[in-house]
Design an enzyme around this catalytic site. Sequence first.
Site, PDB file in Angstrom:
ATOM      1  N   CYS A   1      -2.730  -0.596   7.295  1.00  0.00           N
ATOM      2  CA  CYS A   1      -1.951   0.647   7.253  1.00  0.00           C
ATOM      3  C   CYS A   1      -2.185   1.482   8.499  1.00  0.00           C
ATOM      4  CB  CYS A   1      -2.290   1.434   5.989  1.00  0.00           C
ATOM      5  SG  CYS A   1      -1.704   0.626   4.489  1.00  0.00           S
TER       6      CYS A   1
ATOM      7  N   HIS B   1       0.826  -1.212   0.000  1.00  0.00           N
ATOM      8  CA  HIS B   1       0.000   0.000   0.000  1.00  0.00           C
ATOM      9  C   HIS B   1       0.858   1.259   0.000  1.00  0.00           C
ATOM     10  CE1 HIS B   1      -3.887  -2.055   1.654  1.00  0.00           C
ATOM     11  NE2 HIS B   1      -3.400  -2.648   0.569  1.00  0.00           N
TER      12      HIS B   1
ATOM     13  N   GLU C   1       0.641   3.943   1.820  1.00  0.00           N
ATOM     14  CA  GLU C   1       1.044   4.346   3.167  1.00  0.00           C
ATOM     15  C   GLU C   1       2.232   3.505   3.635  1.00  0.00           C
ATOM     16  OE1 GLU C   1      -3.571   4.246   3.194  1.00  0.00           O
ATOM     17  OE2 GLU C   1      -1.922   3.298   2.095  1.00  0.00           O
TER      18      GLU C   1
ATOM     19  N   CYS D   1      -6.465   1.675   5.273  1.00  0.00           N
ATOM     20  CA  CYS D   1      -7.122   0.443   5.696  1.00  0.00           C
ATOM     21  C   CYS D   1      -6.645   0.094   7.108  1.00  0.00           C
ATOM     22  CB  CYS D   1      -6.791  -0.692   4.717  1.00  0.00           C
ATOM     23  SG  CYS D   1      -5.054  -1.239   4.826  1.00  0.00           S
TER      24      CYS D   1
END
Length: 158
Positions: free
Chosen positions: A110, A79, A81, A107
Amino acid sequence: MENRPNWQQYFMEMAFLAAKRSTCLRRKVGAVIVRNNQILSSGYNGAPKNITHCSETGCLREQMNVPSGERHELCRGVHAEQNSIIQAAVNGSSIAGAVLYCTNQPCIICSKLLINSEIRTIYISEAYPDKLAQKMLKEAGININLVDMKTGEVTRVQ
């Protein structure tokens, strides 16, 4: 009067620029970590270094009809992040007390990383239906703010 973006628009536009590098077939996400209006790191979602991108292999989650927000472990990608946290670590930059600008709300995976990285504030452009992530971020005292990219208006989500 100048058509000059405020800081939230400026850094959010940087996150959208990072998202353009994404190789994800389902959702292109970008992130920028900032402290004192200085960029510490950035990231976008895609396969790990030296691994074939989903844009070439196809999306396993899509092939398996996995709904958005579920079964993250089936994704080849890292991801945005996560990549921004990794970039800061690789470059030896502490992100404790920093601010995250992300095109989408983080999410749960993260969110847990951001909590332990000591990120204090998150700005997003689009919400994400992850109630556990929202609950944990709130419990950790991390503010989530929604940025309207047209007006620059910031609304606190929690």
